[in-house]
Design a protein around this motif. Sequence first.
Motif, mmCIF file in Angstrom:
data_model
loop_
_atom_site.group_PDB
_atom_site.id
_atom_site.type_symbol
_atom_site.label_atom_id
_atom_site.label_comp_id
_atom_site.label_asym_id
_atom_site.label_seq_id
_atom_site.Cartn_x
_atom_site.Cartn_y
_atom_site.Cartn_z
ATOM 1 N N PHE A 116 22.227 40.394 47.192
ATOM 2 C CA PHE A 116 23.399 39.708 47.740
ATOM 3 C C PHE A 116 24.628 39.856 46.841
ATOM 4 C CE2 PHE A 116 26.213 36.061 48.027
ATOM 5 C CZ PHE A 116 26.543 36.080 49.379
ATOM 6 N N GLU A 117 24.480 39.591 45.548
ATOM 7 C CA GLU A 117 25.632 39.653 44.634
ATOM 8 C C GLU A 117 26.150 41.078 44.478
ATOM 9 O OE1 GLU A 117 23.914 35.738 44.073
ATOM 10 O OE2 GLU A 117 23.013 37.715 44.181
ATOM 11 N N VAL A 118 25.260 42.061 44.563
ATOM 12 C CA VAL A 118 25.692 43.470 44.507
ATOM 13 C C VAL A 118 26.542 43.796 45.728
ATOM 14 C CG1 VAL A 118 24.915 45.874 44.422
ATOM 15 C CG2 VAL A 118 23.647 44.105 43.177
ATOM 16 N N ASP A 119 26.085 43.363 46.901
ATOM 17 C CA ASP A 119 26.845 43.599 48.129
ATOM 18 C C ASP A 119 28.183 42.871 48.101
ATOM 19 O OD1 ASP A 119 24.709 45.129 49.003
ATOM 20 O OD2 ASP A 119 23.874 43.538 50.270
ATOM 21 N N PHE A 120 28.190 41.650 47.560
ATOM 22 C CA PHE A 120 29.426 40.881 47.428
ATOM 23 C C PHE A 120 30.413 41.622 46.516
ATOM 24 C CE2 PHE A 120 31.813 37.393 45.270
ATOM 25 C CZ PHE A 120 32.552 36.981 46.374
ATOM 26 N N LEU A 121 29.927 42.131 45.407
ATOM 27 C CA LEU A 121 30.764 42.898 44.482
ATOM 28 C C LEU A 121 31.318 44.143 45.170
ATOM 29 C CD1 LEU A 121 31.878 43.301 41.628
ATOM 30 C CD2 LEU A 121 29.681 44.313 41.009
ATOM 31 N N ASP A 122 30.485 44.845 45.927
ATOM 32 C CA ASP A 122 30.951 46.023 46.669
ATOM 33 C C ASP A 122 32.025 45.645 47.683
ATOM 34 O OD1 ASP A 122 29.192 47.658 45.271
ATOM 35 O OD2 ASP A 122 27.687 47.681 46.874
ATOM 36 N N ALA A 123 31.846 44.508 48.351
ATOM 37 C CA ALA A 123 32.841 44.045 49.322
ATOM 38 C C ALA A 123 34.169 43.716 48.636
ATOM 39 C CB ALA A 123 32.312 42.834 50.088
ATOM 40 N N LEU A 124 34.112 43.102 47.460
ATOM 41 C CA LEU A 124 35.341 42.824 46.715
ATOM 42 C C LEU A 124 36.054 44.119 46.345
ATOM 43 C CD1 LEU A 124 34.189 39.977 44.303
ATOM 44 C CD2 LEU A 124 35.771 39.768 46.236
ATOM 45 N N ARG A 125 35.294 45.125 45.885
ATOM 46 C CA ARG A 125 35.886 46.417 45.533
ATOM 47 C C ARG A 125 36.590 47.061 46.723
ATOM 48 N NH1 ARG A 125 34.170 48.143 40.664
ATOM 49 N NH2 ARG A 125 32.147 47.424 39.975
ATOM 50 N N ALA A 126 36.041 46.880 47.915
ATOM 51 C CA ALA A 126 36.589 47.510 49.123
ATOM 52 C C ALA A 126 37.785 46.757 49.698
ATOM 53 C CB ALA A 126 35.488 47.620 50.181
ATOM 54 N N ASP A 127 38.032 45.549 49.232
ATOM 55 C CA ASP A 127 39.106 44.716 49.777
ATOM 56 C C ASP A 127 40.368 44.859 48.934
ATOM 57 O OD1 ASP A 127 40.846 42.646 50.508
ATOM 58 O OD2 ASP A 127 39.205 41.267 50.931
ATOM 59 N N PRO A 128 41.424 45.469 49.486
ATOM 60 C CA PRO A 128 42.639 45.684 48.691
ATOM 61 C C PRO A 128 43.363 44.386 48.305
ATOM 62 C CG PRO A 128 43.013 46.333 50.970
ATOM 63 C CD PRO A 128 41.551 45.992 50.842
ATOM 64 N N VAL A 129 43.084 43.293 48.991
ATOM 65 C CA VAL A 129 43.692 42.011 48.627
ATOM 66 C C VAL A 129 42.890 41.361 47.500
ATOM 67 C CG1 VAL A 129 44.270 39.689 49.451
ATOM 68 C CG2 VAL A 129 44.674 41.683 50.919
ATOM 69 N N ALA A 130 41.565 41.455 47.564
ATOM 70 C CA ALA A 130 40.704 40.796 46.576
ATOM 71 C C ALA A 130 40.624 41.573 45.266
ATOM 72 C CB ALA A 130 39.304 40.608 47.140
ATOM 73 N N TRP A 131 40.687 42.893 45.338
ATOM 74 C CA TRP A 131 40.480 43.715 44.142
ATOM 75 C C TRP A 131 41.796 43.954 43.422
ATOM 76 C CZ3 TRP A 131 36.113 44.686 41.791
ATOM 77 C CH2 TRP A 131 36.115 45.602 40.745
ATOM 78 N N ILE A 132 41.835 43.657 42.133
ATOM 79 C CA ILE A 132 43.016 43.916 41.303
ATOM 80 C C ILE A 132 42.593 44.891 40.212
ATOM 81 C CG2 ILE A 132 44.793 42.939 39.813
ATOM 82 C CD1 ILE A 132 44.275 40.238 41.245
ATOM 83 N N ASP A 133 43.106 46.124 40.292
ATOM 84 C CA ASP A 133 42.752 47.127 39.286
ATOM 85 C C ASP A 133 43.028 46.607 37.879
ATOM 86 O OD1 ASP A 133 41.822 49.110 40.990
ATOM 87 O OD2 ASP A 133 43.817 49.943 41.305
#
Length: 96
Positions: free
Chosen positions: A30-47
């Motif tokens: 679950f947490e791995v998938d959540f992390l992947d979803a955050l990476r794919a979200d341009p609003v949630a992910w801050i380089d």
Amino acid sequence: MSITWKTRAETSADIEPIRELTRRAFGRQFEVDFLDALRADPVAWIDGLSFVATVNDEPVAHALLTPAMSARRPSCLSGRSRCCRRTSVKARAVRP
């Protein structure tokens, strides 16, 4: 016994080791998938706000900052309603 680690921003080479580290630390996908979803979200992910701690160049811990919005509440100074943008720590993992 003393362990020395280095902390740095993640690189693209760290993504799979971070996924495995997260899977092992939480013991589920679950947490791995959540992390992947955050990476794919341009609003949630801050380089630049995903960090790894390494020992001998191997990731052993991970921390991630993502945006978070606080509830609308009156501003102390103006009395007007406002929404504050903050960051929050997500998807923390340490090698077990």
